[in-house]
Design an enzyme around this catalytic site. Structure first.
Site, mmCIF file in Angstrom:
data_model
loop_
_atom_site.group_PDB
_atom_site.id
_atom_site.type_symbol
_atom_site.label_atom_id
_atom_site.label_comp_id
_atom_site.label_asym_id
_atom_site.label_seq_id
_atom_site.Cartn_x
_atom_site.Cartn_y
_atom_site.Cartn_z
ATOM 1 N N VAL A 1 -14.360 -20.793 -15.667
ATOM 2 C CA VAL A 1 -14.922 -21.503 -14.525
ATOM 3 C C VAL A 1 -15.628 -20.501 -13.612
ATOM 4 C CG1 VAL A 1 -12.738 -21.330 -13.253
ATOM 5 C CG2 VAL A 1 -14.428 -23.049 -12.583
ATOM 6 N N SER B 1 0.849 -1.192 0.000
ATOM 7 C CA SER B 1 0.000 0.000 0.000
ATOM 8 C C SER B 1 0.889 1.248 0.000
ATOM 9 C CB SER B 1 -0.949 -0.026 1.195
ATOM 10 O OG SER B 1 -1.950 0.937 1.056
ATOM 11 N N ASP C 1 -8.932 -5.551 -5.190
ATOM 12 C CA ASP C 1 -8.425 -4.632 -4.170
ATOM 13 C C ASP C 1 -9.489 -3.592 -3.847
ATOM 14 O OD1 ASP C 1 -7.118 -2.610 -2.745
ATOM 15 O OD2 ASP C 1 -5.214 -3.026 -3.724
ATOM 16 N N ASP D 1 -17.999 -13.684 -14.006
ATOM 17 C CA ASP D 1 -17.277 -14.734 -13.291
ATOM 18 C C ASP D 1 -16.765 -15.822 -14.222
ATOM 19 O OD1 ASP D 1 -16.266 -16.522 -11.484
ATOM 20 O OD2 ASP D 1 -18.156 -16.988 -10.504
ATOM 21 N N HIS E 1 -6.880 -6.161 -0.492
ATOM 22 C CA HIS E 1 -5.740 -5.249 -0.425
ATOM 23 C C HIS E 1 -4.616 -5.851 0.413
ATOM 24 C CE1 HIS E 1 -3.805 -1.373 -0.880
ATOM 25 N NE2 HIS E 1 -3.516 -1.410 0.411
#
Length: 531
Positions: A268, A192, A408, A263, A457
């Site tokens: 998959v 970060s 994130d 997705d 994150h």
């Protein structure tokens, strides 16, 4: 933890990870104890005061420095050195060096998070338990707000650049004085803000570290805080009564629809979007029609327009790209509540007031596109950290590993309260910028970026997020599964990591690919393939 460290120690030795200048003194060697206590009076370093040196048998609980937390624990027996270094006439850092009894000849500097002036004690323990002489600082101030930067350019510059350089320079002198020899290799780890600090180290002080691990870096900082502010404005902040505001409970509906649309794009349907950039999310599918406008499972035209803006990149007035879009898939994280709560982000507000405008009050309802240019023009403390010229770091033989979760949603602050978002597309932007700047089609010789599907994150999430990058993420003690050990192997043995294997919460594993290699489903598992 002690059992895991013992296993790792044996494996490090057997695999050649033990450095050339290592000592074995578990159990509290009397000489090391005496040397540790003597540092308070015997050590003389320019602009530095040794505040305290104490020998700590393992494990134990200690009282901490600063206001961020009151206690911490450590795993390995070590010498703890607390020191203060003046970085200018009006600024300085408070820092600690944790010097383990069993040392493998390696130095590790660690970074910070958010706008913190907090020493990350868990990271100090993580590094020293792996037999690194580990140093961390408070980044030049106390607490986790931008208020200390108000009319204090030297404190701001410590936060932006200088604190990590100071901890590296002074920390190595402490290490040499204690062990009687300098470290053979120097490393840095941070995520970060820590990832941004590592990037700044490579750019501005390329000789400080041989290897840098920079996770989810808060690079292109001015545009990051501006983008965060614009996302909140799209949702009507600071007034939650805005027609575009979306209640937090409704984001579960959005998350479900994002997965429905995207997705299975990777082959998959597993609740993880491998490549958010391939997801062209259509929020219009959630638009209420006339007859169902009262239902909670659909959204009004202003709300759908807000979603369209959030899931699109941020552009400037001349059509220039300012920042990557919010990653589809990140909205399902439980950490997302702060960004999307309808409140204006505190980091953006504080940076605007205390750094850019140097005022204590401002009507945040006036925030808009014009502030992006304002942030750029000021670039307080040279904070931007978006420069592709890594030539000095490359030419001196430095190795840079970066990783970024592809879901994130938030940057943990004190007590892991989310107050920021760092889209993973920004790490790709930096890689491509370096590639263009250095005229290198691939950066594999010195810089590798691993994008981690489904990871939040720095750690956590639905993906295979355990690969040794942070405290609590060791799953398998080998360089193929542990990115710190992989960095050591790259620096010291010139064995570059082609992949990193992560482990999920349920024990499932997945191979993570270095950018721009693609992760593809072959019918039974994900494999890394060139595009």
């Amino acid at each position: 933890m002690e059992f895991a460290v013992a296993i790792l120690s044996k494996l490090l030795f057997a695999s050649g990870f033990v450095g050339p200048n290592w000592t074995t003194n578990y159990g509290g060697d009397a000489t090391l104890r005496a040397n540790c206590l003597a540092l308070t009076s015997s050590l003389s370093i320019e602009n530095t005061t040794i505040l305290d040196a104490s020998y700590l048998p393992a494990p134990s609980t200690i009282r901490t420095s600063g206001t961020c937390r009151s206690t911490a624990t450590h795993t390995a027996p070590l010498c703890r050195v607390r020191f203060h270094t003046n970085t200018s006439a009006t600024s300085g850092i408070d820092a600690e060096a944790w010097l383990p009894d069993e040392w493998y000849g390696r130095f590790m500097g660690i970074g910070n998070q958010g706008m913190q002036g907090c020493i990350l004690y868990d990271d100090l323990d993580h590094g020293s338990a792996l037999h690194f002489a580990t140093v961390g600082s408070n980044n030049g101030h106390d607490g986790d707000t931008a208020l200390p930067f108000f009319h204090n350019p030297d404190v701001l510059y410590d936060f932006s650049v200088r604190a990590i350089h100071a901890e590296a320079v002074v920390g190595k002198q402490i290490v040499e004085a204690y062990y009687g020899r300098p470290p053979a290799y120097s490393y840095y780890t941070g995520c970060s803000t820590g990832g941004r600090q590592g990037t700044q180290a490579a750019l501005k002080h390329p000789d400080d570290f041989d290897g840098i691990l920079a996770g989810s870096p808060a690079i292109d900082f001015n545009h990051l805080v501006h983008w965060t502010g614009m996302v909140s404005r799209h949702l009507g902040a600071p007034a939650a009564a805005s027609p575009s505001f979306i209640p937090l409970e409704s984001w579960k509906i959005i998350a479900k629809e994002v997965l429905r649309q995207c997705d299975a794009l990777d082959g998959v349907a597993d609740g993880v979007i491998t490549d958010p950039d391939s997801c062209v999310f259509r929020p219009e599918s959630l638009l209420c029609s006339g007859e169902d406008s009262s239902r909670r499972s659909c959204f009004t035209a202003p709300q759908v327009e807000a979603l369209r803006k959030i899931y699109s990149p941020l552009y400037g007035p001349a059509g220039e790209l300012l920042y990557s879009r919010f990653d589809p898939g990140a909205e399902s994280s439980p950490l997302i509540w702060f960004l999307l709560s309808g409140k204006f982000p505190p980091y953006t507000e504080q940076w605007l007031k205390y750094v850019v405008l140097n005022v204590t009050d401002y009507n945040i309802g006036d925030y808009g596109a014009k502030h992006g240019a304002l942030f750029d023009s000021v670039n307080g403390g040279d904070i931007a950290t978006f420069n592709g010229d890594f030539s000095a770091f490359r030419d001196r033989g430095g190795k840079f590993l970066s990783y970024h979760g592809r879901a994130d949603p938030a940057c943990p602050s004190i007590n892991y309260i989310p107050v920021q978002v760092i889209p993973s597309g920004n790490s790709k932007r930096l890689y491509d910028l370096i590639s263009r700047t250095l005229s290198m089609p691939t950066l594999d010789t010195f810089y590798r970026l691993f994008l981690v599907p489904g990871m939040d994150h720095c750690t956590g999430g639905a993906g295979a997020f355990k690969f040794g990058q942070a405290p609590g993420t060791h799953a398998v003690n080998s360089s193929s599964h542990d990115i710190i050990l992989a960095l050591v192997d790259w620096v010291e043995n010139n064995v570059a990591p082609d992949t990193i294997i992560g482990t999920a919460s349920d024990g499932a594993t997945r191979v993570h690919c270095r950018y721009p290699i693609q992760s593809r489903w072959n019918g039974s598992a994900f494999r890394c393939e060139a595009s």
